[in-house]
Design a protein around this motif. Sequence first.
Motif, PDB file in Angstrom:
ATOM      1  N   UNK A  30       0.840  -1.185   0.000  1.00  0.00           N
ATOM      2  CA  UNK A  30       0.000   0.000   0.000  1.00  0.00           C
ATOM      3  C   UNK A  30       0.876   1.235   0.000  1.00  0.00           C
ATOM      4  N   UNK A  31       0.303   2.332  -0.472  1.00  0.00           N
ATOM      5  CA  UNK A  31       1.038   3.588  -0.505  1.00  0.00           C
ATOM      6  C   UNK A  31       0.222   4.685   0.168  1.00  0.00           C
ATOM      7  N   UNK A  32       0.905   5.694   0.616  1.00  0.00           N
ATOM      8  CA  UNK A  32       0.282   6.958   1.000  1.00  0.00           C
ATOM      9  C   UNK A  32       0.642   7.950  -0.089  1.00  0.00           C
ATOM     10  N   UNK A  33      -0.369   8.573  -0.685  1.00  0.00           N
ATOM     11  CA  UNK A  33      -0.154   9.409  -1.867  1.00  0.00           C
ATOM     12  C   UNK A  33      -0.926  10.714  -1.748  1.00  0.00           C
ATOM     13  N   UNK A  34      -0.537  11.669  -2.576  1.00  0.00           N
ATOM     14  CA  UNK A  34      -1.177  12.985  -2.587  1.00  0.00           C
ATOM     15  C   UNK A  34      -1.119  13.560  -3.989  1.00  0.00           C
ATOM     16  N   UNK A  93     -12.937   0.478   6.610  1.00  0.00           N
ATOM     17  CA  UNK A  93     -12.429   0.142   7.944  1.00  0.00           C
ATOM     18  C   UNK A  93     -11.815  -1.247   8.034  1.00  0.00           C
ATOM     19  N   UNK A  94     -12.301  -2.197   7.218  1.00  0.00           N
ATOM     20  CA  UNK A  94     -11.794  -3.572   7.265  1.00  0.00           C
ATOM     21  C   UNK A  94     -10.736  -3.853   6.215  1.00  0.00           C
ATOM     22  N   UNK A  95     -10.206  -2.813   5.576  1.00  0.00           N
ATOM     23  CA  UNK A  95      -9.196  -2.985   4.531  1.00  0.00           C
ATOM     24  C   UNK A  95      -7.796  -3.009   5.134  1.00  0.00           C
ATOM     25  N   UNK A  96      -6.971  -3.926   4.647  1.00  0.00           N
ATOM     26  CA  UNK A  96      -5.571  -3.992   5.101  1.00  0.00           C
ATOM     27  C   UNK A  96      -4.759  -2.846   4.515  1.00  0.00           C
ATOM     28  N   UNK A  97      -4.743  -2.761   3.181  1.00  0.00           N
ATOM     29  CA  UNK A  97      -3.927  -1.742   2.518  1.00  0.00           C
ATOM     30  C   UNK A  97      -4.558  -0.368   2.619  1.00  0.00           C
ATOM     31  N   UNK A  98      -5.880  -0.335   2.766  1.00  0.00           N
ATOM     32  CA  UNK A  98      -6.573   0.942   2.799  1.00  0.00           C
ATOM     33  C   UNK A  98      -6.883   1.449   4.179  1.00  0.00           C
ATOM     34  N   UNK A 143      -4.561   6.716   1.563  1.00  0.00           N
ATOM     35  CA  UNK A 143      -3.956   5.386   1.583  1.00  0.00           C
ATOM     36  C   UNK A 143      -4.573   4.577   0.453  1.00  0.00           C
ATOM     37  N   UNK A 144      -3.722   3.989  -0.407  1.00  0.00           N
ATOM     38  CA  UNK A 144      -4.207   3.331  -1.620  1.00  0.00           C
ATOM     39  C   UNK A 144      -3.419   2.052  -1.852  1.00  0.00           C
ATOM     40  N   UNK A 145      -4.089   0.986  -2.240  1.00  0.00           N
ATOM     41  CA  UNK A 145      -3.405  -0.231  -2.672  1.00  0.00           C
ATOM     42  C   UNK A 145      -2.534   0.078  -3.892  1.00  0.00           C
ATOM     43  N   UNK A 146      -1.266  -0.344  -3.837  1.00  0.00           N
ATOM     44  CA  UNK A 146      -0.370  -0.076  -4.966  1.00  0.00           C
ATOM     45  C   UNK A 146      -0.854  -0.773  -6.232  1.00  0.00           C
TER      46      UNK A 146
END
Length: 332
Positions: free
Chosen positions: A151-155, A181-186, A230-233
């Motif tokens: 996962x990434x943190x992006x802007x 809320x139940x997402x791992x990467x998100x 927060x986004x799945x790569x």
Amino acid sequence: MIGSTPVPRQARSSTGRHRGLLGTGLLASMALLLGAGLSGCNEGQARTIEQDNGDRWPATLRVAYTPSSEDPEGRMTQYRELAGYLGDQLGIEVDLVRSSSYGPTIEAMRAHKIDFASGGPFSYIIASHKAGAEVLISRGKRDGSFGAYSTVIATSPDTGIRSIDDMRKGAAELTFAFVDPASSSGHLVPRGYLESIGLNPEKSFKQVVFAQNHPNTIMTAVSAKADVAAISRSALDRFIERGRIKADELVILWESDPIPSSPWYVRAELPDSLKLAVQQAFVRMEQQQPALLETFRQRVRDPDMVFLASDDTLFDPLRQIALGLDTMNLLN
């Protein structure tokens, strides 16, 4: 049983059935959809397992189905084919039950309204904690290794944020978008990272929002409706490959270590022989129905992908993150 009266397998049309979850609280009300292909039957193996173990199998296996916002028709076709394949391998009815997201799926399993589902690794951890779910299958490779993603943190470049340090310094004026809320990467993994650098999302940022799925979250970040997300790569890469956005429309501030790929999990109360038969159907998909496996390979863009029998300990690192968070107890 929810929905219409079951129709015997031999009398059913190729469209099968598709049902919606209905309930209160986290269990959302959802519309009926057209069903999954359930023609044909190969009952020998299933009947042998049942007779040898003395187990009483349910007449129907209810499989949760979550439509894809990126490729709804492709996902529908894939799940119809999966339902038909499982029905042939198990020798029982297989119904697709439509769900909107991880939360309703978990609640439906806890209420015994679905039997089998796929979801992110953290959604499985929650399901195992709240609904007694057991993991059966994970994505892997022919060499026996399990799949992973990040996962990434992006802007958006328009925010002027160029680093995690910039984000941290300006957090009080920024909106942060998680996925589900139940997402791992998100959610889980980026929340754990934010805590590790001293940020409490709800207190440190101006606002925290949940965009409900990765495509929404990507577009929320690209449009700067949320300052940071927060986004799945893998979801981000697919968006870029399909021309939905350009690579320079987002600035990657941070990328996580590998996260275990999404598993398939089952309601624990089902007979052990049925769980084993479902697991074996996935493991043997490459030999039994390679065209179906190819659809999964194309979706994850991995020509070497196979399904492997999974184990709960694979998810212990994520479970420890969830249990160790100071800002939120995600397993309650």
